[in-house]
Design a protein around this motif. Structure first.
Motif, PDB file in Angstrom:
ATOM      1  N   SER A 211       0.770  -1.221   0.206  1.00 14.01           N
ATOM      2  CA  SER A 211      -0.001  -0.148  -0.165  1.00 14.01           C
ATOM      3  C   SER A 211       0.815   0.902   0.047  1.00 14.01           C
ATOM      4  O   SER A 211       0.382   2.509  -0.040  1.00 14.01           O
ATOM      5  CB  SER A 211      -0.770   0.002   1.132  1.00 14.01           C
ATOM      6  N   SER A 212       2.230   0.909  -0.076  1.00 19.13           N
ATOM      7  CA  SER A 212       3.093   2.146   0.218  1.00 19.13           C
ATOM      8  C   SER A 212       4.257   2.040  -0.380  1.00 19.13           C
ATOM      9  O   SER A 212       4.740   0.986  -0.621  1.00 19.13           O
ATOM     10  CB  SER A 212       3.169   2.603   1.845  1.00 19.13           C
TER      11      SER A 212
ATOM     12  N   ILE B 134       7.908   1.298  -1.989  1.00 19.83           N
ATOM     13  CA  ILE B 134       8.613   0.195  -2.963  1.00 19.83           C
ATOM     14  C   ILE B 134       7.327  -0.764  -3.205  1.00 19.83           C
ATOM     15  O   ILE B 134       7.308  -1.113  -4.262  1.00 19.83           O
ATOM     16  CB  ILE B 134       9.548  -0.430  -2.434  1.00 19.83           C
TER      17      ILE B 134
ATOM     18  N   ARG C 273      -1.537  -3.386   6.723  1.00 14.11           N
ATOM     19  CA  ARG C 273      -2.826  -3.323   7.820  1.00 14.11           C
ATOM     20  C   ARG C 273      -3.654  -2.548   7.397  1.00 14.11           C
ATOM     21  O   ARG C 273      -5.032  -2.785   7.539  1.00 14.11           O
ATOM     22  CB  ARG C 273      -1.828  -3.208   9.254  1.00 14.11           C
ATOM     23  N   SER C 274      -3.435  -1.089   7.237  1.00 13.01           N
ATOM     24  CA  SER C 274      -4.439  -0.323   7.130  1.00 13.01           C
ATOM     25  C   SER C 274      -5.359  -0.351   5.814  1.00 13.01           C
ATOM     26  O   SER C 274      -4.882  -0.378   4.602  1.00 13.01           O
ATOM     27  CB  SER C 274      -3.791   1.304   7.297  1.00 13.01           C
TER      28      SER C 274
ATOM     29  N   ASN D  85       7.484  -7.925   1.264  1.00 15.96           N
ATOM     30  CA  ASN D  85       8.320  -6.622   1.189  1.00 15.96           C
ATOM     31  C   ASN D  85       7.901  -5.709   2.295  1.00 15.96           C
ATOM     32  O   ASN D  85       8.811  -4.695   2.717  1.00 15.96           O
ATOM     33  CB  ASN D  85       7.610  -5.767  -0.057  1.00 15.96           C
TER      34      ASN D  85
ATOM     35  N   TYR E 288      17.572  -3.301  12.527  1.00 15.96           N
ATOM     36  CA  TYR E 288      17.423  -3.466  11.291  1.00 15.96           C
ATOM     37  C   TYR E 288      18.315  -4.277  10.486  1.00 15.96           C
ATOM     38  O   TYR E 288      17.767  -5.126   9.653  1.00 15.96           O
ATOM     39  CB  TYR E 288      17.004  -2.001  10.564  1.00 15.96           C
TER      40      TYR E 288
ATOM     41  N   THR F 148      15.672   4.496  -0.461  1.00 20.03           N
ATOM     42  CA  THR F 148      14.603   4.765  -1.471  1.00 20.03           C
ATOM     43  C   THR F 148      13.670   5.866  -0.847  1.00 20.03           C
ATOM     44  O   THR F 148      13.055   5.784   0.155  1.00 20.03           O
ATOM     45  CB  THR F 148      14.173   3.530  -1.839  1.00 20.03           C
TER      46      THR F 148
ATOM     47  N   THR G 103      10.682   6.914  -0.252  1.00 19.20           N
ATOM     48  CA  THR G 103       9.213   6.539   0.266  1.00 19.20           C
ATOM     49  C   THR G 103       8.629   7.235   1.171  1.00 19.20           C
ATOM     50  O   THR G 103       9.389   7.943   2.114  1.00 19.20           O
ATOM     51  CB  THR G 103       9.131   4.911   0.440  1.00 19.20           C
TER      52      THR G 103
HETATM   53  N1  LIG Z   1      12.824   3.072   1.804  1.00 18.87           N
HETATM   54  C1  LIG Z   1      13.992   2.799   1.754  1.00 18.87           C
HETATM   55  O1  LIG Z   1      15.007   3.464   1.933  1.00 18.87           O
HETATM   56  C2  LIG Z   1      14.321   1.195   1.933  1.00 18.87           C
HETATM   57  C3  LIG Z   1      13.425   0.184   2.030  1.00 18.87           C
HETATM   58  N2  LIG Z   1      13.775  -1.113   2.161  1.00 18.87           N
HETATM   59  C4  LIG Z   1      12.741  -2.013   2.482  1.00 18.87           C
HETATM   60  O2  LIG Z   1      11.755  -2.084   1.536  1.00 18.87           O
HETATM   61  C5  LIG Z   1      10.408  -2.170   2.111  1.00 18.87           C
HETATM   62  C6  LIG Z   1       9.504  -1.427   2.022  1.00 18.87           C
HETATM   63  O3  LIG Z   1       9.990   0.050   2.240  1.00 18.87           O
HETATM   64  P1  LIG Z   1       9.001   1.258   2.162  1.00 18.87           P
HETATM   65  O4  LIG Z   1       8.455   1.181   0.760  1.00 18.87           O
HETATM   66  O5  LIG Z   1      10.281   2.477   2.085  1.00 18.87           O
HETATM   67  O6  LIG Z   1       7.963   1.309   3.332  1.00 18.87           O
HETATM   68  P2  LIG Z   1       7.062   2.189   3.500  1.00 18.87           P
HETATM   69  O7  LIG Z   1       6.901   2.628   5.008  1.00 18.87           O
HETATM   70  O8  LIG Z   1       6.364   3.373   2.730  1.00 18.87           O
HETATM   71  O9  LIG Z   1       5.685   1.098   3.441  1.00 18.87           O
HETATM   72  C7  LIG Z   1       5.532  -0.002   4.424  1.00 18.87           C
HETATM   73  C8  LIG Z   1       4.394  -0.884   3.951  1.00 18.87           C
HETATM   74  O10 LIG Z   1       4.534  -2.017   4.822  1.00 18.87           O
HETATM   75  C9  LIG Z   1       3.298  -2.257   5.476  1.00 18.87           C
HETATM   76  N3  LIG Z   1       3.384  -3.004   6.751  1.00 18.87           N
HETATM   77  C10 LIG Z   1       3.964  -2.403   7.868  1.00 18.87           C
HETATM   78  N4  LIG Z   1       3.986  -3.039   8.924  1.00 18.87           N
HETATM   79  C11 LIG Z   1       3.074  -4.218   8.674  1.00 18.87           C
HETATM   80  C12 LIG Z   1       2.829  -5.261   9.115  1.00 18.87           C
HETATM   81  N5  LIG Z   1       2.745  -5.519  10.370  1.00 18.87           N
HETATM   82  N6  LIG Z   1       1.862  -6.151   8.522  1.00 18.87           N
HETATM   83  C13 LIG Z   1       1.463  -5.931   7.340  1.00 18.87           C
HETATM   84  N7  LIG Z   1       2.044  -4.773   6.530  1.00 18.87           N
HETATM   85  C14 LIG Z   1       2.817  -4.028   7.128  1.00 18.87           C
HETATM   86  C15 LIG Z   1       2.591  -0.955   5.411  1.00 18.87           C
HETATM   87  O11 LIG Z   1       1.222  -0.626   5.494  1.00 18.87           O
HETATM   88  P3  LIG Z   1       0.510  -0.665   7.106  1.00 18.87           P
HETATM   89  O12 LIG Z   1       1.210   0.242   7.953  1.00 18.87           O
HETATM   90  O13 LIG Z   1      -0.742  -0.135   6.619  1.00 18.87           O
HETATM   91  O14 LIG Z   1       0.500  -2.012   7.582  1.00 18.87           O
HETATM   92  C16 LIG Z   1       3.221  -0.395   4.180  1.00 18.87           C
HETATM   93  O15 LIG Z   1       2.202  -0.767   3.065  1.00 18.87           O
HETATM   94  C17 LIG Z   1      10.788  -2.562   3.722  1.00 18.87           C
HETATM   95  O16 LIG Z   1      11.014  -3.884   3.939  1.00 18.87           O
HETATM   96  C18 LIG Z   1      11.936  -1.877   3.745  1.00 18.87           C
HETATM   97  O17 LIG Z   1      12.694  -2.253   4.911  1.00 18.87           O
HETATM   98  C19 LIG Z   1      14.998  -1.629   1.757  1.00 18.87           C
HETATM   99  C20 LIG Z   1      15.865  -0.419   1.493  1.00 18.87           C
HETATM  100  C21 LIG Z   1      15.658   0.841   1.594  1.00 18.87           C
END
Ligand SMILES: NC(=O)C1=CN([C@@H]2O[C@H](COP(=O)(O)OP(=O)(O)OC[C@H]3O[C@@H](n4cnc5c(N)ncnc54)[C@H](OP(=O)(O)O)[C@@H]3O)[C@@H](O)[C@H]2O)C=CC1
Ligand SMILES: CCCCCCCCCCCCCCCC(=O)[C@@H](N)CO
Length: 324
Positions: free
Chosen positions: A47-48, A50, A70-71, A119, A187, A220, A222
């Protein structure tokens, strides 16, 4: 030129060729393609950031897409945004990856999965000393244990699929899952954990034509990254700055191309490519050309890695000197 010189030159030219042939014969698992068109791609954290970018890209490429988070509000918003930009509808399902029963119900309601992309992730950068155990456990729970829950829930269905075509399980790691970085003790631990999971799992599921991938993005742009930046230690930004910042659409393209080509390691930028070579270790490698590059570059990349550590420790020393 003497005959012996000529035969020496011929040997020098032939050696790499023999070596390439040798690698082509031995690399395992064998190369594979995992098509995504008309197949079911299930993306957590879709939903957000990557995850949303991967969902949009997969939908554009003709996959049937389900996103989990979740949301429900954020899921609805993501669905609308994908429909507006592509005209395609994705399915949404709300669950917390930390709750196994909820994950199982979500996976069952979504139907048989061809490509599972784990992811979801949370990240808060702090020195271990300044991070409480609740936040530490939170990262391990969502990033690592949550991923176990997903694989446990989806694997039976993936193994018992009616067609025997190649399918994929991909894990969203991070460059902080290839090298430990200041501010990322919890992390990095959660993301290094994914590598152990992925390497072992690939051996367990290869006979079922299931192919495992690990994606290693740098910073990244985001919503999660914007949040992280509000309170990140300066040294974390300085050290992570060695690899720049990517856009989520670029990461999504690299991730999906890597999954489709069955790559075990999926780096996302040039520094990530070097990092993957430098940390190849005993990871599986399907491409004999990549195996060749890994072997040839191992020594020089160790030197490059030591140089990076030299500059990082330099920044740390400088920072402490200024603090005093
Ligand atoms: N952005 C960056 O700099 C980098 C990110 N990554 C990895 O990429 C992935 C995505 O990152 P990014 O796009 O920045 O993250 P965001 O914070 O933008 O999005 C996170 C997503 O994960 C969901 N989420 C979080 N907790 C839970 C949960 N307990 N159960 C189900 N869904 C969950 C959120 O939705 P909701 O809160 O509604 O559940 C949301 O859709 C992560 O694994 C991160 O570690 C890796 C390298 C760099
Ligand atoms: C031998 C060659 C070495 C090549 C260069 C190495 C560069 C390493 C930089 C590591 C950056 C880590 C970013 C983590 C991003 C992330 O996951 C957070 N934004 C949290 O989401």
């Amino acid at each position: 030129m003497a005959d012996s010189d000529l035969s020496f030159l011929a040997l020098c030219a032939l050696l790499p060729i023999f070596f390439l042939i040798f690698l082509k014969l031995i690399v395992r698992p064998r190369p594979v393609k995992v098509p995504i068109k008309s197949r079911h791609v299930f993306i957590t954290g879709g939903s957000s950031g990557i995850g949303l970018a991967i969902a949009r890209q997969a939908a554009t490429e003709g996959a049937r897409v389900t996103i989990l988070a979740r949301s429900l509000d954020k899921l609805e918003e993501a669905k609308t945004s994908i429909r507006l930009s592509t005209g395609i509808d994705v399915a949404i399902v709300s669950a917390d990856v930390c709750d196994f029963e909820a994950v199982k119900a979500a996976v069952e309601s979504a139907g048989p999965i061809d490509v599972l992309i784990c992811n979801q992730g949370v990240f808060v950068a702090y020195e271990l000393e300044n991070q409480d155990m609740k936040e530490i456990k939170g990262m391990i729970d969502v990033n690592l244990i949550g991923t176990f829950n997903l694989v446990k829930a989806a694997l039976p269905g993936m193994k018992n699929r009616s067609d025997r075509k190649p399918v994929s399980i991909a894990f969203m790691s991070s460059q902080a899952g290839q090298v430990g970085i200041y501010g990322y003790t919890a992390y990095s631990a959660s993301k290094f954990g994914l590598r152990g999971l992925a390497e072992a799992l690939q051996q367990e599921v290869i006979a079922d034509n299931i192919h495992v991938s690990l994606i290693f993005p740098p910073d990244t742009d985001t919503p999660g990254f914007a949040e992280e930046n509000k309170k990140k230690p300066q040294l974390t930004s300085i050290i992570a700055g060695s690899s720049g910042v990517m856009q989520s659409d670029e990461v999504a393209k690299k991730a999906l191309n890597g999954i489709k080509s069955g790559s075990f390691f999926i780096p996302c930028n040039f520094e990530g490519f070097l990092l993957s070579l430098a940390t190849a270790g005993l990871s599986p490698q399907r491409s004999y050309l990549m195996a060749f590059v890994e072997v040839i570059s191992a020594g020089i990349l160790r030197i490059a890695g030591l140089c990076f550590q030299w500059t990082w420790y330099g920044s740390i020393e400088k920072w402490h000197a200024q603090e005093k």
